[in-house]
Design a protein around this motif. Sequence first.
Motif, PDB file in Angstrom:
ATOM      1  N   HIS A 113       0.818  -1.215   0.000  1.00  0.00           N
ATOM      2  CA  HIS A 113       0.000   0.000   0.000  1.00  0.00           C
ATOM      3  C   HIS A 113       0.858   1.275   0.000  1.00  0.00           C
ATOM      4  O   HIS A 113       0.539   2.245  -0.688  1.00  0.00           O
ATOM      5  CB  HIS A 113      -0.902  -0.031   1.234  1.00  0.00           C
ATOM      6  CG  HIS A 113      -1.760   1.163   1.424  1.00  0.00           C
ATOM      7  ND1 HIS A 113      -2.972   1.308   0.793  1.00  0.00           N
ATOM      8  CD2 HIS A 113      -1.588   2.273   2.179  1.00  0.00           C
ATOM      9  CE1 HIS A 113      -3.507   2.461   1.152  1.00  0.00           C
ATOM     10  NE2 HIS A 113      -2.692   3.072   1.998  1.00  0.00           N
ATOM     11  N   HIS A 117       1.201   4.440  -2.798  1.00  0.00           N
ATOM     12  CA  HIS A 117       1.049   5.886  -2.566  1.00  0.00           C
ATOM     13  C   HIS A 117       2.117   6.679  -3.328  1.00  0.00           C
ATOM     14  O   HIS A 117       1.896   7.820  -3.712  1.00  0.00           O
ATOM     15  CB  HIS A 117       1.192   6.200  -1.070  1.00  0.00           C
ATOM     16  CG  HIS A 117      -0.105   6.204  -0.305  1.00  0.00           C
ATOM     17  ND1 HIS A 117      -1.172   6.993  -0.656  1.00  0.00           N
ATOM     18  CD2 HIS A 117      -0.496   5.521   0.794  1.00  0.00           C
ATOM     19  CE1 HIS A 117      -2.165   6.798   0.205  1.00  0.00           C
ATOM     20  NE2 HIS A 117      -1.780   5.891   1.083  1.00  0.00           N
ATOM     21  N   SER A 138      -0.778   9.888   6.775  1.00  0.00           N
ATOM     22  CA  SER A 138      -2.230   9.714   6.733  1.00  0.00           C
ATOM     23  C   SER A 138      -2.706   9.339   8.127  1.00  0.00           C
ATOM     24  O   SER A 138      -1.934   9.367   9.089  1.00  0.00           O
ATOM     25  CB  SER A 138      -2.584   8.605   5.745  1.00  0.00           C
ATOM     26  OG  SER A 138      -2.265   7.358   6.327  1.00  0.00           O
ATOM     27  N   HIS A 141      -0.657   5.921   8.500  1.00  0.00           N
ATOM     28  CA  HIS A 141       0.797   5.810   8.403  1.00  0.00           C
ATOM     29  C   HIS A 141       1.485   7.174   8.421  1.00  0.00           C
ATOM     30  O   HIS A 141       0.922   8.176   8.016  1.00  0.00           O
ATOM     31  CB  HIS A 141       1.235   5.039   7.151  1.00  0.00           C
ATOM     32  CG  HIS A 141       0.218   4.974   6.066  1.00  0.00           C
ATOM     33  ND1 HIS A 141      -0.699   3.956   5.983  1.00  0.00           N
ATOM     34  CD2 HIS A 141      -0.064   5.798   5.036  1.00  0.00           C
ATOM     35  CE1 HIS A 141      -1.476   4.151   4.937  1.00  0.00           C
ATOM     36  NE2 HIS A 141      -1.122   5.268   4.355  1.00  0.00           N
ATOM     37  N   ASP A 307      -6.421   7.321  -0.070  1.00  0.00           N
ATOM     38  CA  ASP A 307      -6.447   5.948  -0.579  1.00  0.00           C
ATOM     39  C   ASP A 307      -7.406   5.813  -1.764  1.00  0.00           C
ATOM     40  O   ASP A 307      -8.521   6.345  -1.723  1.00  0.00           O
ATOM     41  CB  ASP A 307      -6.878   4.993   0.527  1.00  0.00           C
ATOM     42  CG  ASP A 307      -5.847   4.912   1.650  1.00  0.00           C
ATOM     43  OD1 ASP A 307      -4.728   5.443   1.467  1.00  0.00           O
ATOM     44  OD2 ASP A 307      -6.161   4.312   2.696  1.00  0.00           O
TER      45      ASP A 307
HETATM   46 ZN    ZN Z   1      -2.887   5.027   2.658  1.00  0.00          ZN
END
Ligand code: ZN
Lengths: 344, 212
Positions: A113, A117, A138, A141, A307
Motif C-alpha cells: 500500500h 502511494h 495519513s 501511516h 487511498d
Molecule cells: Zn494510505
Amino acid sequence: MTEPLVLGFETSCDETGVGLVRGRTLLSDALATSMAEHERFGGVVPEIASRAHLEAMVPTVHRALAEAGVQASDVDAVAVTAGPGLTGALLVGLAAAKAYALALDVPLYGVNHLAAHVAVDELQHGALEEPSMALLVSGGHSSLLLVPDLSRDVVSLGRTVDDAAGEAFDKVARVLGMPFPGGPPIDRAAREGDGSAIAFPRGLTGPRDAPYDFSFSGLKTAVARWVEARERAGEPVPVADVAASFQEAVADVLTAKAVRACRDHGVDHLVLGGGVAANSRLRALAEERCAAAGIVLRVPSPRLCTDNGAMVAALGSRLVAAGVAPSAPDLGADSSLPIDVVRP
Amino acid sequence: MLVLALDTATPTLLAGVARRSADGAVEVLAERAVPSGTRHAELLTPAIRDVLAEAGATLGDIGAVVTGLGPGPFTGLRVGIVTAAAIADARGLPVVGVCSLDAVGDGARTVVTDARRKEVYWAAYDASGARVQGPDVVRPEGAELPGPFVGDPAFAARLGAPVEAAEVTTTGLLRAAAGQLDDPAAAAPLVPLYLRRPDATPPTSFKPVTTS
Ligand SMILES: [Zn+2]
C-alpha cells in the motif's frame, strides 16, 4: 502495441477503491467510502469497514469499468493492496482481486500500500526520478521512505513511534469540538489563525533523537492540556490559533525531517502522499523548504493522495512494465506488511 | 449445466464442481474440503483451480455459481461470498447464495457450527429437510435446542447430546440452491447472514485526553 490495462483494488481501510490504468495513463478511479458510518465512533471501526467493502465491491468495479469505457475482458493484469492495513478489510479486496484475476485469466500482483502511494504520482507527473524520497502521512501511516527502485527496492528510513499524523489531527479536532476526520476542519480553522501564536512541542527533534522517526503523541497531549487549562480558567479558546499552531508543529517536523533525509542521502526529489498531504500548510511549507534546498517536490492532487484504487493499478502497471513476476496463487493479506516487500 | 459451489463459513473451506441435470439431479465431479482455518483468502482460488482441473472443466464451462452466505465468522465468510460474486460478475454468470447450515447433513436434524465467543450458530430441519427454525446464534448450555445434532462435534458436551460430525458439502449447497438455480432471475442478493451487529458501540462521552 497498446500498453497493458491494469485493474487495481484498494481496501486497506475505509475506502473501497477500484481504478484502471493503462501504462501511466489514469483511466478511472471509482471510490466508495464508509467514512460516514465511522463518524459517530470517532475512528474507523474495522468490522463496519469490512462489511461496507463487501457491499460496495462489485458495483465499484462496474463504475470503474464504465468510467474507463472498457470491458472486464479487456483487463491484462489485476493488482491489489496486500498490506499493510486492517486485516478484515484487506481480505475483501484481496479475495475479490484474486477471483477477478482467476476469472479473467490474467496475472495477479499483490502490492504494498505504501509503495502504491508513491506510484500514483507517476499518473500525474510522469516517471519517478530514482532514487526519490517519499513522505507518506495519513491516519494510518507516517513514513519516510528512500526509494532506489519503486518496483523492487524501497527502504524505510523512519516512521512514527506512536500516533500516525492523521490520528493526531483527529484527536486534536475532537479536543476543539470539530468533526471526524479532523484534517479538513483543522486546515479550514487554521487559515484564520496564527501558526506562531502557541509554541507546541516538536517531537523527536532533539540532537540525540532518531533523525527520521516521528512522534505525535506528545504534541496531541500538549494541545489538549493547553486547551483544558484555558477552559478551566474560564477563558475563551482561540480555536483558529490552536489549530494553526498545531498544524504548524506537524508540518514543521515532517518537512524538516524529509528535507534532512534528502540532504543526508543525496536525493533531490521528494514525493508527498497520504491523506495528510492534502493539508494546505504541509504542502506550502514543503514547497518553501524544498525550493530553498534545491529539491524537486512532487505532490499528487488531493484526490490521489488519499487511498484509492488507481494508486494500486499504477504500481501494478509499473511492476508489469518492469517485468516483475506476479504473486503466487496462495497470496494472502499481511496487516503489517513491511515496506521492503513491494510485491508480496 | 456445471455449477461451481463455494463456502467459507467454517474453518473448512469448500470448493466443488457439480453437474446439475434439468431434473435437478446432481453429480459431483470434483470437491475440495480444505481445513484452512483463517487462511481462506490464500487457499480458496487455488482450490477452485484444482476442482476445475479435476473436473476437466474451465470457468467457461460453468453455468452458475453457488455460495454459502453463512452464518460463520465474518472475516472468513466474506472471502467466499466476494469470490463468488467476483467470478460470477467477471464471467457474466448467475450467482446464488444459500444459508450454509442448509448444506450440512440431511433429513430431520439440528445443525450446529462454531460461532466463537462460546456460542453456536444453529438451525433445525424437519424430516423433509426443510429449515423450520433458525439460523440463529446462541450459547449451547440451556438453550434446549431440538436434536439430533449434526455439525461440529466439539459442542457435544456443552449441548449434553452427541453431535454427528458433518460439514458443508457441494451436494448440500446445490440442494439448498435448487429453487434459485431453477429460476436464477429470482435469486436473492448476496447478503451475508451475520446474525450479530458489528462490535462497536459509539462512545457516550469523550473523556478529556489528559485525565489520568
Ligand atoms: Zn494510505
